[in-house]
Enzyme design. Structure first.
Site, short mmCIF file in Angstrom:
data_model
loop_
_atom_site.label_atom_id
_atom_site.label_comp_id
_atom_site.label_asym_id
_atom_site.label_seq_id
_atom_site.Cartn_x
_atom_site.Cartn_y
_atom_site.Cartn_z
N GLY A 12 1.34 36.05 -19.27
CA GLY A 12 0.29 36.54 -19.79
C GLY A 12 -0.32 35.70 -20.99
O GLY A 12 -1.05 36.27 -21.93
N ASN A 14 -2.70 33.53 -20.62
CA ASN A 14 -4.23 33.58 -20.36
C ASN A 14 -4.64 34.95 -21.17
O ASN A 14 -5.69 34.92 -21.82
CB ASN A 14 -4.40 33.63 -19.17
CG ASN A 14 -4.52 32.07 -18.74
OD1 ASN A 14 -5.47 31.35 -19.23
ND2 ASN A 14 -3.59 31.62 -17.99
N HIS A 110 -7.64 29.57 -11.89
CA HIS A 110 -6.92 28.56 -11.19
C HIS A 110 -6.60 27.43 -11.85
O HIS A 110 -7.55 26.66 -12.36
CB HIS A 110 -7.56 28.52 -9.76
CG HIS A 110 -6.54 27.70 -8.90
ND1 HIS A 110 -5.49 28.38 -8.27
CD2 HIS A 110 -6.54 26.28 -8.46
CE1 HIS A 110 -4.98 27.55 -7.40
NE2 HIS A 110 -5.61 26.33 -7.50
N ASP A 151 -9.50 31.37 -3.65
CA ASP A 151 -10.19 30.22 -4.34
C ASP A 151 -11.52 29.76 -3.81
O ASP A 151 -11.62 28.69 -4.04
CB ASP A 151 -8.99 29.24 -4.56
CG ASP A 151 -7.76 29.65 -4.98
OD1 ASP A 151 -7.94 30.76 -5.90
OD2 ASP A 151 -6.65 29.30 -4.98
N GLU A 181 -7.11 26.18 -19.43
CA GLU A 181 -7.36 27.59 -19.19
C GLU A 181 -7.47 28.39 -20.37
O GLU A 181 -8.48 29.45 -20.35
CB GLU A 181 -5.86 28.01 -18.43
CG GLU A 181 -5.42 27.24 -17.33
CD GLU A 181 -4.14 27.94 -16.44
OE1 GLU A 181 -4.08 29.17 -16.39
OE2 GLU A 181 -3.51 26.95 -15.98
C1 GAR Z 1 -1.65 30.38 -15.04
O1 GAR Z 1 -1.46 29.14 -14.98
C2 GAR Z 1 -2.89 30.80 -14.14
O2 GAR Z 1 -3.78 29.58 -13.77
C3 GAR Z 1 -2.06 30.69 -12.60
O3 GAR Z 1 -1.05 31.45 -13.08
C4 GAR Z 1 -0.68 31.20 -14.28
C5 GAR Z 1 -0.44 32.42 -15.19
O4 GAR Z 1 -0.04 32.18 -16.57
N1 GAR Z 1 -2.76 31.46 -11.56
C6 GAR Z 1 -2.69 30.82 -10.18
O5 GAR Z 1 -2.02 30.03 -9.96
C7 GAR Z 1 -3.77 31.58 -9.39
N2 GAR Z 1 -3.71 30.96 -8.16
P1 GAR Z 1 0.10 33.36 -17.72
O6 GAR Z 1 0.47 34.75 -17.04
O7 GAR Z 1 0.74 32.73 -18.73
O8 GAR Z 1 -1.48 33.67 -18.05
#
Ligand code: GAR
Length: 210
Positions: A12, A14, A110, A151, A181
């Protein structure tokens, strides 16, 4: 106020970037009404709790089949009456009925420059492993609307990030998060909250700030 539900599966970071951006007013006119995880142990749920935001776990594993999960998941999301659903590292395929109902109201982050290193099988570290295996010199992140494909929906924002010669997938993943991100996901939400994002002919148009 834009009512936002954030869907998560893991750490989490993001989600944290969104929470911080709301707290420091980088995102305005926005309220996170719930955080939904398919994983009861997701640290993202802790982050929600620390912010006094409702966090719930809804996992396909709790249901006898995918249809039952899809039905319940949509009901749960509907119950929050969201204006926007943010997929922030959510590893569950979104039911088609939900995509139709929330057309251009679901966004995803992504960790590559779509259309590179995206689609089925490309998530998390696998994306960065793919980029390093191909020897690309520039990668990045993309925020896009979610459509029926993987995507493939209209691209809202992209941010490039340089690849360094001695990068590992983990090092590159961290740089893409920090430099791309955690910036473009809050920025996209703020643009949507300000009513500046429109989709026309399958492409996103961002209007000027007036
Ligand atoms: C992030 O890097 C996001 O871009 C990726 O999962 C991670 C989650 O991190 N998503 C994908 O790969 C979707 N295809 P987080 O839980 O620390 O935010």
């Amino acid at each position: 106020m834009l009512r936002v539900v954030v869907c998560v599966s893991g750490g989490g970071t993001n989600l944290q970037a969104i929470l911080d951006a709301i707290d420091n007013h980088t995102i305005t006119n926005t309220e996170i009404v719930a955080v939904v995880s398919n994983n009861a142990g997701a640290y993202a749920l802790e982050r929600a709790k620390e912010h006094g935001i409702e966090g719930v776990c809804v996992s396909p594993k709790q249901f006898e089949n995918r249809e039952k999960f899809n039905e319940y998941f949509l009901e749960k999301i509907d119950s929050y009456q969201p204006d926007l659903i943010v997929l922030a590292g959510f590893l569950v395929v979104i039911p088609e009925t939900m995509i139709q109902k929330y057309r251009n109201r679901i966004i995803n982050i992504h960790p590559s420059l779509i259309p590179s290193f995206c689609g089925t099988g490309y998530y998390g570290l696998k994306v960065h492993e793919g980029a390093l295996a191909r020897g690309v010199k520039v990668t990045g992140a993309t925020v896009h609307f979610v459509d029926e494909g993987t995507d493939t929906g209209p691209i809202i924002l992209q941010q490039p990030v340089m690849v360094e010669a001695d990068d590992t997938p983990q090092v590159l993943q961290r740089r893409v998060m920090e430099q791309a991100e955690w910036k473009i996901l809050p920025e996209a939400i703020d643009l949507i909250a300000a009513g500046r994002v429109k989709v026309s002919d399958g492409k996103v148009i961002i209007s000027e700030n007036r």
